[in-house]
Design a protein around this motif. Structure first.
Motif, mmCIF file in Angstrom:
data_model
loop_
_atom_site.group_PDB
_atom_site.id
_atom_site.type_symbol
_atom_site.label_atom_id
_atom_site.label_comp_id
_atom_site.label_asym_id
_atom_site.label_seq_id
_atom_site.Cartn_x
_atom_site.Cartn_y
_atom_site.Cartn_z
ATOM 1 N N ASP A 152 11.570 78.915 -2.260
ATOM 2 C CA ASP A 152 10.536 77.814 -2.778
ATOM 3 C C ASP A 152 9.502 77.338 -1.878
ATOM 4 O O ASP A 152 8.382 77.468 -2.294
ATOM 5 C CB ASP A 152 11.373 76.568 -3.143
ATOM 6 C CG ASP A 152 12.265 76.459 -4.544
ATOM 7 O OD1 ASP A 152 12.187 77.672 -5.033
ATOM 8 O OD2 ASP A 152 13.130 75.813 -4.422
ATOM 9 N N LYS A 153 9.776 77.346 -0.550
ATOM 10 C CA LYS A 153 8.988 76.952 0.375
ATOM 11 C C LYS A 153 8.540 78.031 1.676
ATOM 12 O O LYS A 153 7.796 77.619 2.615
ATOM 13 C CB LYS A 153 9.105 75.724 0.904
ATOM 14 C CG LYS A 153 9.219 74.481 -0.321
ATOM 15 C CD LYS A 153 9.237 72.930 0.302
ATOM 16 C CE LYS A 153 8.901 72.046 -0.674
ATOM 17 N NZ LYS A 153 8.922 70.688 -0.383
ATOM 18 N N GLY A 154 9.418 78.978 1.860
ATOM 19 C CA GLY A 154 9.385 79.827 2.918
ATOM 20 C C GLY A 154 8.029 80.719 2.800
ATOM 21 O O GLY A 154 7.289 80.837 1.582
ATOM 22 N N ARG A 155 7.682 81.124 4.128
ATOM 23 C CA ARG A 155 6.362 82.112 3.998
ATOM 24 C C ARG A 155 6.850 83.293 3.539
ATOM 25 O O ARG A 155 8.287 83.754 3.656
ATOM 26 C CB ARG A 155 6.011 82.143 5.580
ATOM 27 C CG ARG A 155 6.841 82.811 6.603
ATOM 28 C CD ARG A 155 6.432 82.745 7.825
ATOM 29 N NE ARG A 155 7.235 83.315 8.840
ATOM 30 C CZ ARG A 155 7.513 84.574 9.160
ATOM 31 N NH1 ARG A 155 7.404 85.484 8.282
ATOM 32 N NH2 ARG A 155 8.523 84.411 10.140
ATOM 33 N N VAL A 156 5.881 84.174 3.088
ATOM 34 C CA VAL A 156 6.177 85.528 3.150
ATOM 35 C C VAL A 156 6.445 86.328 4.166
ATOM 36 O O VAL A 156 5.833 86.152 5.283
ATOM 37 C CB VAL A 156 5.206 86.608 2.229
ATOM 38 C CG1 VAL A 156 4.857 85.829 0.879
ATOM 39 C CG2 VAL A 156 3.586 86.062 2.824
ATOM 40 N N ILE A 485 -4.752 85.995 7.618
ATOM 41 C CA ILE A 485 -4.186 85.484 6.641
ATOM 42 C C ILE A 485 -4.880 85.533 5.539
ATOM 43 O O ILE A 485 -4.112 85.733 4.419
ATOM 44 C CB ILE A 485 -3.538 84.049 7.015
ATOM 45 C CG1 ILE A 485 -2.541 83.755 7.894
ATOM 46 C CG2 ILE A 485 -3.143 83.268 5.687
ATOM 47 C CD1 ILE A 485 -2.243 82.369 8.428
ATOM 48 N N SER A 486 -6.191 85.197 5.352
ATOM 49 C CA SER A 486 -7.007 85.146 4.356
ATOM 50 C C SER A 486 -7.761 86.516 4.113
ATOM 51 O O SER A 486 -8.614 86.755 3.199
ATOM 52 C CB SER A 486 -8.080 84.180 4.339
ATOM 53 O OG SER A 486 -8.642 84.064 5.509
ATOM 54 N N TYR A 487 -7.673 87.589 4.850
ATOM 55 C CA TYR A 487 -8.163 88.658 4.889
ATOM 56 C C TYR A 487 -9.566 89.045 5.094
ATOM 57 O O TYR A 487 -10.385 89.529 4.353
ATOM 58 C CB TYR A 487 -7.735 89.673 3.420
ATOM 59 C CG TYR A 487 -6.154 89.571 3.399
ATOM 60 C CD1 TYR A 487 -5.342 90.178 4.167
ATOM 61 C CD2 TYR A 487 -6.025 88.740 2.126
ATOM 62 C CE1 TYR A 487 -4.012 89.943 3.740
ATOM 63 C CE2 TYR A 487 -4.229 88.824 1.703
ATOM 64 C CZ TYR A 487 -3.530 89.322 2.618
ATOM 65 O OH TYR A 487 -2.393 89.372 2.363
ATOM 66 N N LYS A 516 -2.180 91.022 -2.583
ATOM 67 C CA LYS A 516 -2.913 89.900 -3.355
ATOM 68 C C LYS A 516 -2.028 88.663 -2.955
ATOM 69 O O LYS A 516 -2.420 87.476 -3.483
ATOM 70 C CB LYS A 516 -2.831 90.105 -4.894
ATOM 71 C CG LYS A 516 -3.293 91.019 -5.617
ATOM 72 C CD LYS A 516 -3.018 91.423 -6.821
ATOM 73 C CE LYS A 516 -3.801 92.728 -7.571
ATOM 74 N NZ LYS A 516 -2.867 93.873 -7.028
ATOM 75 N N THR A 517 -1.031 88.564 -1.924
ATOM 76 C CA THR A 517 -0.522 87.555 -1.410
ATOM 77 C C THR A 517 -1.103 87.184 -0.013
ATOM 78 O O THR A 517 -1.140 87.842 0.960
ATOM 79 C CB THR A 517 0.982 87.709 -1.209
ATOM 80 O OG1 THR A 517 1.309 88.420 -2.458
ATOM 81 C CG2 THR A 517 1.691 86.585 -0.973
ATOM 82 N N GLU A 518 -1.464 85.945 0.002
ATOM 83 C CA GLU A 518 -1.991 85.330 1.157
ATOM 84 C C GLU A 518 -1.148 85.359 2.283
ATOM 85 O O GLU A 518 0.103 84.897 1.981
ATOM 86 C CB GLU A 518 -2.496 84.048 1.048
ATOM 87 C CG GLU A 518 -3.357 83.382 2.272
ATOM 88 C CD GLU A 518 -3.862 82.286 1.874
ATOM 89 O OE1 GLU A 518 -3.293 81.159 2.292
ATOM 90 O OE2 GLU A 518 -5.248 81.974 1.874
ATOM 91 N N GLY A 519 -1.151 85.805 3.576
ATOM 92 C CA GLY A 519 -0.749 85.805 4.655
ATOM 93 C C GLY A 519 0.606 86.842 4.905
ATOM 94 O O GLY A 519 1.428 87.053 5.688
ATOM 95 N N SER A 520 0.415 87.935 3.962
ATOM 96 C CA SER A 520 1.370 89.230 4.080
ATOM 97 C C SER A 520 0.868 90.111 5.171
ATOM 98 O O SER A 520 -0.258 89.917 5.487
ATOM 99 C CB SER A 520 1.171 89.861 2.515
ATOM 100 O OG SER A 520 0.023 90.724 2.440
#
Length: 603
Positions: A152-156, A485-487, A516-520
């Protein structure tokens, strides 16, 4: 009656494998664990080490957070909490990965596991002795709580890995049974077992979990946080009551009584601290620096030792990464032309004393690489119609990056680059490379440090010969983090380490969802169904041969996509250390492992 009992037994044996699975002390991605069930320690540790003393590590950066599992924590969390280099000092996973096998796990918090042949579920049987640092037991409820919280709240990629879980349930007093859904693959159980921390339910407020914090955490690991100097230093001390000190995966590991991680704003300042004796270990990745920087008295006297290690790892890939989200890099021919313009021979000779080898495959120097290997009938069948998207020379194994004359302006290679750029819509007019509207081809390279800036300047020199305008912007750590993080970049330099068991981490680097995932970690912005399909192939492979061919196919499509300007690699690991810091004589498959080193001055 006896016949009926036998029939019932056979029925449940066939259809209820979960109930009849045998507990396993270890599991492997392919094949069986190399160590026997009665193993006492990993082969690359010193089981008779005298524990004690201290170690001072040094890193470039800063920190304002002790929670490494949320998006806000990326690159600002204190090292050591959950750390592949120094060891997971505070938090632990359910199983421990052996660094002497491609991908094999042995029991840690989970003493044994159970799974079926299709890997549709895994049951973790917790070690009943496992405890948190406050003395409370590690429970199945902790495991279930953790996996739900990180989902639910973890980072990728932590949260995305947990999308594969369909159902979790407590079994008995010490076990957790996890059923997987259709998003899972054969690697999923091993990822859940080894790559996720287990957190104490009783000590975490889930409502505030996604906020940064400097509160002292409770973990199950071998160390506790002793002191914090925010942004400057964090000190860990051994937990004398650590529950796992005698289990096989921990014998000969975690050998210091105190571990200090010190932070520096620049690499040069860190190295000066090492020279003075304030830092005990200095991993060095620069050939020039390794050759000329160690002429200070501590080296001459023997107080500092230089070690060279030769792991059995693939090369990985280090290079300039095109952000294909940018329209200027959307065309493959443009990327190919720009990649061709990098003069490796000139750079290697002028900047690195010919110390490097050119990288031409993501798994170079291993059986997983496609370099020099034509696709056979089995691999072609695996590729199917995707083979038409792979460059012919990559498919038949003849692909090689061009070797320049070393002048820094090899006309033949630059001419090929111009031809490719022309196919991508650019021509030279008035000494500028312009598109159909007359706009000059230009972009920015964002760098992190002087070494990256130096290689970027060399690349800019070559591109200027083609009329391409390149700016270089070296930014501080926090700005670099925000922009990646935001590319928010055109081009960056990145290293893509490779292992002998590539898996789900590749989805985070190259998958369409990650793009399409921020921080990936999909820095290149690759969103290609064919790339996704080839990753599915090696994630689903059951045999070593199918796995090898699937990775080779994936290697071919990455090479043919020109998402990276390939740079170079060294087949060695260089580490300088204070002479009182010792390491085992046995080097594992993956190279040196700092958590098994020790302070030899302890009597």
């Amino acid at each position: 009656m006896q016949a009926l009992r036998i029939a019932i037994f056979l029925f449940f044996s066939a259809f209820c494998g979960a109930a009849l699975a045998q507990p396993l002390y270890g599991i492997a991605m392919h094949g069986d664990p190399a160590l026997p069930a009665d193993y006492t320690h990993f082969p690359y540790v010193n089981p008779n080490v005298k524990k004690g003393g201290h170690i001072n590590y040094g890193v470039v950066g800063t920190f304002d957070n002790l929670n490494p599992f949320i998006l806000k924590s990326m690159r600002t969390t204190a090292r050591g909490m959950w750390d592949p280099d120094y060891g997971n000092l505070i938090y632990e996973s359910l199983m421990q990965r052996s660094r002497d096998e491609p991908f094999t796990l042995y029991g840690l918090l989970a003493k044994t596991v159970e799974w079926d042949d299709s890997r549709s579920y895994i049951q973790f049987n917790l070690n009943p002795n496992a405890k948190w640092s406050d003395g409370q037991p590690v429970t199945p409820e902790d495991v279930i709580f953790t996996l739900q919280l990180l989902h639910d709240k973890g980072r990728v990629p932590l949260s995305s890995w947990l999308e594969t879980i369909g159902k979790m349930e407590k079994v008995g007093e010490h076990s957790v049974l996890i059923h997987f859904n259709e998003k899972a693959n054969r690697e999923t159980p091993l990822i859940i077992a080894s790559s996720l921390p287990i957190l104490p339910k009783h000590a975490i407020d889930p409502d505030n979990f996604d906020r940064t914090t400097l509160s002292i955490p409770i973990g199950s690991g071998p160390y506790r946080v002793k002191s914090i100097d925010p942004g400057q230093r964090i000190v860990f001390e051994r937990n004398p009551d650590y529950w796992g000190k005698d289990i096989p995966v921990k014998v000969g590991v975690d050998n210091y009584d105190e571990i200090s991680v010190n932070y520096f704003l620049q690499e040069t300042t860190l190295f000066e601290a090492f020279k003075k004796g304030d830092i005990d270990i200095y991993p060095d990745g620069s050939p020039g620096h390794w050759q000329v920087a160690y002429d200070f008295p501590a080296v001459t006297s023997g107080a500092v030792v230089k070690d060279v290690f030769k792991p059995e790892l693939p090369s990985g890939m280090f290079g300039f990464v095109f952000n294909t989200r940018r329209p200027i890099f959307a065309n493959k021919k443009v990327r190919q032309g720009l990649a061709l313009a990098f003069d490796f021979e000139w750079v290697n000779r002028s900047l690195s004393s010919n110390a490097y080898t050119r990288t031409q495959s993501y798994w170079q120097n291993s059986d997983l690489s496609s370099l020099g290997v034509p696709a056979d009938a089995r691999e072609l069948a695996m590729l199917g119609p995707i083979k038409d998207r792979i460059d012919p020379d990559v498919l038949d194994g003849t692909y090689r990056l061009p070797v320049s004359d070393g002048s820094g302006r090899d006309r033949a290679i630059l001419r090929k680059a111009v031809d490719l750029l022309k196919q991508g819509g650019y021509t030279i007019k008035g000494e500028k490379m312009v598109d159909s509207t007359g706009r000059q081809l230009s972009f920015e390279i964002m760098t992190q440090n002087p070494d990256q800036e130096r290689i970027a300047i060399a690349y800019r020199r070559s591109l200027a010969l083609l009329g391409i305008a390149v700016t270089i912007r070296t930014v501080d750590d926090s700005q670099y983090q925000r922009r990646t993080i935001s590319y928010d970049y055109d081009m960056i330099l990145k290293a893509y380490p490779s292992s002998l068991s590539p898996g789900i981490e590749q989805v985070g680097r190259w998958g369409s969802v990650a793009a399409k995932t921020e921080g990936s970690l999909n820095f290149a912005g690759v969103a290609d169904p064919d790339v996704d399909m080839l990753m599915d192939h090696f994630l689903a492979a059951r045999s070593a041969e199918d796995f090898r061919d699937a990775v080779r196919s994936f290697d071919r499509i990455l090479i043919s996509g020109y998402y990276v300007v390939p740079l170079y690699h060294i087949g060695q690991q260089w580490v300088a250390r204070r002479s009182r810091i010792a390491h085992p004589d046995v080097l594992p498959l993956y190279g040196y492992q700092l958590p098994v080193w020790w302070d030899a001055s302890v009597q």
